[in-house]
Design a protein around this motif. Sequence first.
Motif, mmCIF file in Angstrom:
data_model
loop_
_atom_site.group_PDB
_atom_site.id
_atom_site.type_symbol
_atom_site.label_atom_id
_atom_site.label_comp_id
_atom_site.label_asym_id
_atom_site.label_seq_id
_atom_site.Cartn_x
_atom_site.Cartn_y
_atom_site.Cartn_z
ATOM 1 N N UNK A 114 0.846 -1.193 0.000
ATOM 2 C CA UNK A 114 0.000 0.000 0.000
ATOM 3 C C UNK A 114 0.884 1.247 0.000
ATOM 4 N N UNK A 116 1.595 5.098 0.527
ATOM 5 C CA UNK A 116 1.111 6.213 1.346
ATOM 6 C C UNK A 116 1.835 7.472 0.874
ATOM 7 N N UNK A 118 3.436 10.939 1.077
ATOM 8 C CA UNK A 118 4.021 11.652 2.210
ATOM 9 C C UNK A 118 4.304 13.106 1.829
ATOM 10 N N UNK A 135 6.272 9.378 -2.556
ATOM 11 C CA UNK A 135 5.734 8.088 -2.099
ATOM 12 C C UNK A 135 6.702 6.971 -2.410
ATOM 13 N N UNK A 136 6.819 6.047 -1.466
ATOM 14 C CA UNK A 136 7.680 4.878 -1.647
ATOM 15 C C UNK A 136 6.891 3.840 -2.437
ATOM 16 N N UNK A 295 2.258 12.455 6.765
ATOM 17 C CA UNK A 295 1.377 12.000 5.692
ATOM 18 C C UNK A 295 0.704 13.140 4.932
ATOM 19 N N UNK B 39 9.250 7.386 5.374
ATOM 20 C CA UNK B 39 8.115 6.977 4.548
ATOM 21 C C UNK B 39 7.161 6.091 5.336
ATOM 22 N N UNK B 40 5.868 6.243 5.086
ATOM 23 C CA UNK B 40 4.873 5.301 5.602
ATOM 24 C C UNK B 40 4.546 4.335 4.480
ATOM 25 N N UNK B 41 4.331 3.063 4.826
ATOM 26 C CA UNK B 41 3.810 2.110 3.841
ATOM 27 C C UNK B 41 2.841 1.179 4.560
ATOM 28 N N UNK B 42 1.987 0.536 3.765
ATOM 29 C CA UNK B 42 1.110 -0.486 4.322
ATOM 30 C C UNK B 42 1.636 -1.856 3.935
ATOM 31 N N UNK B 43 1.690 -2.790 4.890
ATOM 32 C CA UNK B 43 2.140 -4.154 4.599
ATOM 33 C C UNK B 43 0.999 -5.101 4.955
ATOM 34 N N UNK B 94 3.420 10.657 12.620
ATOM 35 C CA UNK B 94 2.969 11.368 11.421
ATOM 36 C C UNK B 94 1.613 12.009 11.624
#
Lengths: 474, 437
Positions: A114, A116, A118, A135-136, A295, B39-43, B94
């Motif tokens: 997913x 996100x 930033x 975004x990553x 975010x 960075x934020x990510x969803x896993x 965040x």
Amino acid sequence: MELDYKKLGFKCGIEIHQQVETHKLFCSCPSIVHDQNPDIKIERRLRAVAGETGKIDAAAQFELKKNKMFIYEACSTSSCLVELDEEPPKDVNMDALETALQVALLLKAKPVDEIRVMRKIVIDGSNTSGFQRTMLIATDGYIETSKGIVIIDSVCLEEESAKKIEEKEDYVRYRLDRLGIPLIEIATDASIKDSEQCKEVAGILGMILRSTNKVKRGIGTIRQDVNVSINGHPRVEIKGFQELKSIPKVIEFEIKRELSEIKSKKKLESHVRKADPDHTTSYLRPMPGAARMYPETDVPPISLTSELIKKIKIPELLTEKAIKLEKKYNLPSQLAQEIINNEDFETFVKKYKISPNLIAKTLIEIPKEISSRFKLDTNKIHRKHYDLVFDALTKNKIDESAILEILTQAARGNEINLNKYKKIETSEIESEIVKLVKSNKNLSLNALMGMVMSKYRGKLDGKKAMEIIRKNID
Amino acid sequence: MIVPGNNVRLSTRDSREFEGTILPDTNNEKIVIKLQSGYNIGIKKTKIESIKQLPKQMKKAIKKEKIKYNKNLPTVSIIHTGGTIASEVDYDSGAVIARFTPEELMGMFPELKKIANINSFLLSNMWSEDMRFSHYNLMAKAVKKEADKGADGVIITHGTDTMAYTAAALSFALEGLNIPVLIVGAQRSSDRGSSDAFMNLLCAVNYIAKSNFCDVGICLHETSDDKSCLILPATKTKKTHTSRRDAFRPFNAEPIARVYPDGRYENISKHATRQDKKDSKIKVKPFRENIKVAILKAHPNLYATELDNYSKFDGLIIEGTGLGHIAINEIDKHTGENKKIYNSVKSLAKKMPVFMTSQCNNGRINMNVYSTGRKIKESGVIGDHNDMLTETAFIKMAWLLSNYPKPMVHKLMMENLRGEISPRSLEKEFHFFNNNQ
């Protein structure tokens, strides 16, 4: 002085930023950088936003101290309220995201589940909002180099910043047309072994990006940042390389600079430097901290399902394409590597019954020769000129030797009169040459050659002329 | 272990490792994590092989500024209603956190203490779009309380969506107001470097501290530039853009003043001063929370049932077309419905005050020019020659119905009580923004 990278404890990683050929990342503005007169001008100030840690980021603090007014100039043709920070962003440009995913897959990186979006705090004014949206997309990829594997830590998709036009004591002036152009960022780990490998990595990453056929080309559309450190000196980031060739020299100079800094026993700090044209570097600003992201609440998260990833077409690498062309058309490998960037090559091969080798040479080598020998702008040679030449060659109206002359005229912007280069039967020319040789018996071979070529340039190949003169001189 | 705030190392089935802080967005399907890179990510939870808990990072103390009372400076109370004017980013999670105590606010905006002694508190968390009349009463009482305690002025931070309604509501509810009250909002939240919140607040504090103004006003950016703010009349202002900094514009009025962040200001139009009000005492005349007033926008192809819906209401504002019209004429075989509309209007006007405003925003109602207008007037609709904004008319009618008997409501709707009806329409009002940009 030969540098012993291992002994120095050399650590190096590279970041590549590449503009994508599509509209802007968070609005529908076209991604065009131009120099039209701006019809919009606004003045703003930015304020550092302290984190809960009570700490304002070092880079942010540095910019704030300047307390400058930011003047933004924009054209309605390429900027809307999103660039002016007067309207929230729209959804992520899916074209750009797809290209970034193609690049990620070519790098064998694994997409995140997913995304996100930033906000990366940037308060030097280069972003009207005070942050850059980023975004990553993927992590853990790798590329193979002649000196082993280099790990790709991350592939990100982000917004391009505004272009600085002028900086004065109390204000900085920016143009907004570049702001928001999608940018793919590829970052390697710090395992690059030496300066030459760094250049190789930059080359490979550039090739992979171009393989998508969806990235911008030309000056300023790709940028490299190199991170360098050695034992006893913290990490330094170098920005603004003029060309790939300069990477090894700049790194070597930087190592030498770091070595002398270590000797000086000063307190050393991580910072950002700029690569100068003479291959040395100069101080730019402190290193931004990691704690500067939060975010982007205006853009919802994006799920990258396996179905979505499966649909992404992985393009053929340019290097592989070159090998294919080399085999298919029996081209020298150097020429094959260069011709892959030419969109028209295969069309010409299909259209005209002349050797692919000659077509490739005409498209690649002749313009190079025109530009180096006559210092002419080969951008003035258009598709129609090549069509003219290839058509005449197919119909046997001109000789190969006329190509250079004809395209030179095109580069000069002159009208082309094919009759001037009309091919003459070799037998006809031969009898003319025989006459010439006989009436100038006292002249040297070179002088005779000069006379013949001045008369028949573009109609007769030099080698052939020499052959005929030789045959008749005795 | 999967608790927001925890520091963890995650290993996934495709042999990747992620280190970072678990975020509150985490749900049954995925873990949202802030990586060390920021960075934020969803896993996906199904992809996770193992989780290792790591030691928590120590949080540093929040920056607070000690407050010293300076008797040479005026005192300004800042009442927050839950907007994001005083919010900061928590870099660990965040998340955006609001800061409302005077110490926290001064930590963020230390410049304010040079201008005034600041009292600051959160009244209640209210989203401006969710507000009801009871919130107006809360705010009005809070203003009176601050004034009674000796505040030289009050600032209310407020969401921009219904800010203009609140400004009008406070104008009416605060009878005998003897201190300045400025409502301040922001179109870019204060967690970003480009936020307009700070300059708006700075200008508002400056204007209260330095000017003689004594009324309710709105303070936001004049243009897209960070150069000046406008003080706008509470009963004559409207939000006219969904997102721009300079969204607030006065209608049928000029701005009250222009204020620069460095404290300079220029008064533009006449307004009440502290001298005018020095003998008055604040009396809160609240809204009755069960008053039902509706706004109906006239439009083509209107149906009588749209009006009939309001038969049980206490009052109605018709936002008419042009000079104050609504479809009431049966002119051909297609317009039979219009006759029904006329009957509905007439029947409503018998039961309740029905007041006409215009969709044009700019300009005045005149129901004499066309026969349609005259007929509407005959049906009992009031409002001829008024130049009130629909929003203000709505608030005023609700307030009048809360505090006066019905016949008085009809009468007072037509009188200027708080600057909501201008006696003259001035040429420069309509062109103010054309001439000043």
